[in-house]
Scaffold this motif. Structure first.
Motif, short mmCIF file in Angstrom:
data_model
loop_
_atom_site.label_atom_id
_atom_site.label_comp_id
_atom_site.label_asym_id
_atom_site.label_seq_id
_atom_site.Cartn_x
_atom_site.Cartn_y
_atom_site.Cartn_z
N ILE A 139 40.34 16.25 18.84
CA ILE A 139 38.82 16.50 19.13
C ILE A 139 38.64 17.98 19.64
O ILE A 139 37.86 18.85 19.52
CB ILE A 139 37.71 15.76 19.43
N PHE A 140 39.74 18.31 20.50
CA PHE A 140 39.79 19.65 21.45
C PHE A 140 40.28 20.85 20.55
O PHE A 140 40.35 21.91 20.90
CB PHE A 140 40.43 19.42 22.71
N SER A 141 41.19 20.41 19.58
CA SER A 141 42.01 21.44 18.70
C SER A 141 41.32 22.06 17.62
O SER A 141 40.39 21.52 16.99
CB SER A 141 43.28 20.77 18.32
N PRO A 346 35.70 18.95 14.62
CA PRO A 346 36.59 17.77 14.33
C PRO A 346 36.05 16.52 14.72
O PRO A 346 35.93 15.57 13.69
CB PRO A 346 38.01 17.73 14.97
N LEU B 95 46.80 32.98 4.92
CA LEU B 95 46.57 31.56 4.33
C LEU B 95 47.88 30.76 4.63
O LEU B 95 47.78 29.57 5.00
CB LEU B 95 46.20 31.62 2.83
N LEU B 98 48.00 29.67 8.05
CA LEU B 98 46.84 28.49 8.24
C LEU B 98 47.29 27.24 7.86
O LEU B 98 47.14 26.10 8.56
CB LEU B 98 45.53 29.09 7.65
N ARG B 101 49.48 25.30 10.02
CA ARG B 101 49.02 24.84 11.28
C ARG B 101 48.84 23.46 11.70
O ARG B 101 48.99 22.96 12.58
CB ARG B 101 47.68 25.46 11.47
N HIS B 102 48.61 22.56 10.35
CA HIS B 102 48.45 21.08 10.80
C HIS B 102 49.29 20.22 10.49
O HIS B 102 49.27 19.06 10.32
CB HIS B 102 47.14 20.82 10.05
N LYS B 104 52.32 18.74 12.16
CA LYS B 104 52.57 18.40 13.39
C LYS B 104 54.11 18.77 13.88
O LYS B 104 54.61 18.63 14.85
CB LYS B 104 52.17 17.11 13.93
N GLY B 112 46.85 30.65 17.67
CA GLY B 112 46.11 31.35 18.68
C GLY B 112 45.58 30.14 19.67
O GLY B 112 44.76 30.24 20.41
N VAL B 116 45.53 22.64 25.48
CA VAL B 116 44.34 21.67 25.76
C VAL B 116 44.90 20.50 26.40
O VAL B 116 44.14 19.29 26.12
CB VAL B 116 43.58 21.37 24.48
N GLU B 117 46.04 20.43 27.04
CA GLU B 117 46.64 19.25 27.69
C GLU B 117 46.47 19.21 29.09
O GLU B 117 47.01 18.27 29.61
CB GLU B 117 48.14 19.11 27.17
N PRO B 317 39.05 24.82 21.15
CA PRO B 317 38.57 25.21 20.18
C PRO B 317 37.93 24.28 19.27
O PRO B 317 36.88 24.66 18.39
CB PRO B 317 40.15 25.42 19.20
N GLY B 318 38.19 22.99 19.40
CA GLY B 318 37.35 21.73 18.72
C GLY B 318 35.87 21.81 19.17
O GLY B 318 35.24 21.10 18.41
#
Lengths: 488, 488
Positions: A139-141, A346, B95, B98, B101-102, B104, B112, B116-117, B317-318
């Motif tokens: 949810i933060f990404s 998200p 594109l 992007l 990006r997802h 993993k 960018g 967030v950890e 970002p989320g």
């Protein structure tokens, strides 16, 4: 509420329930005064109020009688907008209305908010908490550009009910249906282009056109069957129209569901003239009939329909979860999504995906369809009771909007200005026309629970309309005064 | 990791820490083999790896010696883009990036995303849960058009640190800085207009211009002091430019902070030529120096600066919480916000407002500034270690981006295609130019924790670059093959 208003409402309820039958004589002023322990003049005031509401009629020397029951007011006729491309105006009015939205002391009859107070929505609240506890990293990404896959899979399943066959990959998640439509427009149109719209047409859509410098051509629309296919064809012949925006299912503001045959006629027109169809299905799931009506997209064989929808009206506006099924425009839509806003939140996507997956969505929807249908009945009754004779009223086949056409001489823009001082916000019909037509019309949001407070507001609204009929000049003067006051 | 790689890393760490001094002889192969209980050939492989990393040099008949320490590579020179308005290209490349990006399994050096950890972000997680528990009604309802007031008040306070004086009413909340900038552009520009940008320029901004049919004129930019005021003035004299987009503080991708005197020079140019300034301050709070650098907006006396920012890089970002301070363009910006997306998600706004109000934001920011500064040091070291001689490297004064200029013959677009097969995603410099310049450049996201995994990826990246230098034709062939494979 004063004593006489209270008494009047009590009597009105008895008349509505049939305890006092049509044309029956009502108790004498003296009898009521004794029964209710109020003064003679209180009863007289109550009776005068009921008389002004056309519920009772006085007969000289014999007292008050229940008025003959009025039939449901007629449905408004086919609209007749100016059929040439125009630049959209009315932004100031929309802005004023939006400004009022967040004053909690104001009754917002003019907005489009659904009822978010029902207990069937509680599981959503739990799903949101759960998402936050279990997915902090996600949810933060950044979201992916088309949106969360688990959500798109749920949406694909839901859309089957409307006959729309789309895979998760065919769906692009957006920040509500508003962003879905704006991205779709940006993907297909350039400034200066012409787009056809139903008339009346939702003001948000209209202001989108204005923002993107797209001209609107308003097409005559029947409050029971939707856009006139004949008028649309004439417009297509005459003007270089790029696309048509349709709310074919549970139209906002008219409430109709377009018959399937007409939907297919519009689609074949679109094919013939090679235009895009922007289908706004935001209220489609709230149709009275079950199973829900089919989308135009369900017959779309060459990908020219951009289906836009969201969970805003069915679940909650604060989620800001909508989507577009862009057909052949997918690449452009993805690029315009990236250009306009890139990715979405998200957490709300994950929460609503779980809400649907766990079956809460269908339970909630079933409940809300019943509630809104009942609400519309009640609000229609109040319109008949509190508004002057000669009004026309839509018969919504879903959604929660009621469209009232008042006598020609009523200027709802002026009435709306007066009502603002009474903390009542209404949507004058002119908001729903590019060029400010329908000033004698009014859209009412029946998602507001039909309780005593809202009945009283409807009565106040009716009084303001009566005043506008009786002294139109005065109401204009008052309105101007109020506008000046407002701007200071 | 294989045995020899492990040994090589161990030795590399000792060299870096100075345990083996410059030009010192390293232990013999036999000695190391006994010390570490590995085979002779393992040690030989480890030494060859270190040699390829330019950390050690062999001397015939006497063994391996620590290589002379290299000085930090020079800073890239002032850029020299084509100074005429061009249409932005490169969307396909963006594109592709992007899309990756997802996944993993992919290491995203090209994106960018911030880190967030860190545990200083935990209070945000708590605030989100709290918001959902305490405000169900509000998080389910429509937001107001300018955004939640409690958030705007916190933003107004934060902005004082950069010298920006704005009240809550001067701020319009948006879905991230991306939407802030896109709304600002839509409010000021029309299709066909020309906007000046720094060169290189963030690809997201560039694609926004493409989406809205705005031409970009790329202005020479110094990697240490920012846009060339002289070149900007020449362009303003020659072309009807509508505005200039500047990331003056912790520039993306170059990392500079523009000196205050230059900021004021650009502002007075904008006044003289009557253009708007789109100030993208998204990284401004992440400057190495404290207090943070001033915004151009802080000297803006006639409301021509549209300051855009967000919590995307500083918090998460989320959240999708950004804002614009639109100055004289407020009405247009509100209208374009309404047209493009209407309102935003209330829950994340309320959560981040509480995160700031309770002091968690400043604690988190202090921590992140230190972390990113340290990361950049380490990544710069790895560039020196793993990349060929003759590179240039920026000296970021904040943010977390590093810009590497490689020898002319390296085509990073090809290298990027090869790397995708190794599950490494990089951002070739060409993404940062409207016309695809900077193919021999590379932006590295140093927010990725500089751990062993990322060190290994940097080494792989270096190897791919070496290969591109040694056999440029082959890498092109490989890249084309990969592209074809990818498209199937």
């Amino acid at each position: 509420m004063t004593r006489y208003q209270h008494l009047a409402d009590l009597l009105a309820a008895r008349i509505e329930q049939g305890l006092y039958g049509e044309k029956e004589k009502l108790p004498s002023v003296r009898t009521l005064s004794q029964q209710h322990g109020v003064s003679i003049s209180t009863v007289q005031q109550a009776y005068r109020l009921l008389e002004s509401r056309r519920l009772i009629v006085p007969q000289p020397r014999s007292g008050y009688f229940v008025a003959p029951r009025q039939a449901l007011p007629p449905v408004p006729a086919m609209t007749r907008p100016a059929q040439r491309p125009v630049e959209v105006t009315q932004w100031d009015q929309v802005l004023t209305m939006l400004d009022a939205r967040h004053d909690k002391t104001i009754t917002a009859f003019g907005g489009g908010s659904p009822d978010v107070e029902q207990p069937t929505l509680r599981p959503l609240w739990r799903e949101m908490s759960r998402v936050i506890q279990h997915n902090p990293g996600e949810i933060f990404s950044y979201d992916s550009l088309p949106g969360r896959r688990e959500l798109r899979e749920q949406i694909a399943r839901l859309m089957l009910d409307g006959g729309t066959i789309a895979s998760a990959d065919d769906i692009v998640v957006t920040s509500g249906c508003h962003a879905a439509l704006s991205i779709a427009l940006l993907a297909v149109c350039k400034p200066g282009d012409i787009v056809a719209v139903e008339s009346p047409c939702y003001y948000g859509t209209m202001q989108m056109l204005r923002g993107f410098d797209i001209k609107a051509i308003e097409i005559p629309t029947d409050p029971q069957t939707g856009i006139s296919v004949e008028a649309l064809e004439m417009a297509l012949e005459q003007w270089p129209i790029k696309g048509v925006i349709l709310v074919a299912n549970c139209n906002n503001p008219l409430g109709f569901v377009m018959p399937d045959a007409r939907k297919r006629q519009v689609l074949s027109l679109a094919q013939r003239y090679d235009i895009a169809i922007f289908e706004d299905d935001i209220y489609g799931e709230l149709a009275n009939d079950y199973p829900r009506p089919r989308t135009l997209k369900s017959w779309d064989i060459d990908g020219r329909v951009l289906l836009c929808s969201s969970f805003t009206k069915t679940v909650a506006p604060g989620l800001r979860v909508g989507w577009v099924v862009p057909g052949r425009y997918r690449d452009r839509v993805l690029h315009m999504k990236y250009a306009a806003s890139a990715t979405n939140v998200p957490s709300t996507q994950l929460a609503v995906a779980a809400f649907v997956r766990e079956g809460h969505y269908h339970r909630h929807l079933r409940k809300m369809r019943q509630i809104y249908q009942a609400n519309i009945e009640i609000y229609s009754g109040w319109c008949r009771q509190y508004f002057p004779c000669g009004i026309c009223l839509t018969r919504p086949q879903g959604g929660y909007m009621l469209w009232v056409e008042l006598p020609e001489e009523v200027d709802m823009v002026c009435v709306a200005t007066q009502l603002r001082r009474l903390k009542i916000q209404v949507a004058p019909g002119s908001l729903f026309s590019a060029s400010g037509k329908y000033r004698n019309c009014l859209r009412i949001n029946c998602a507001l629970p039909p309780d005593e407070k809202h009945r009283a507001v409807m009565a106040q609204l009716g009084e303001a309309i009566y005043r506008a009929i009786e002294a139109p000049e005065e109401s204009v003067v008052m309105a101007n005064g109020a506008i000046n006051g407002f701007r200071q």
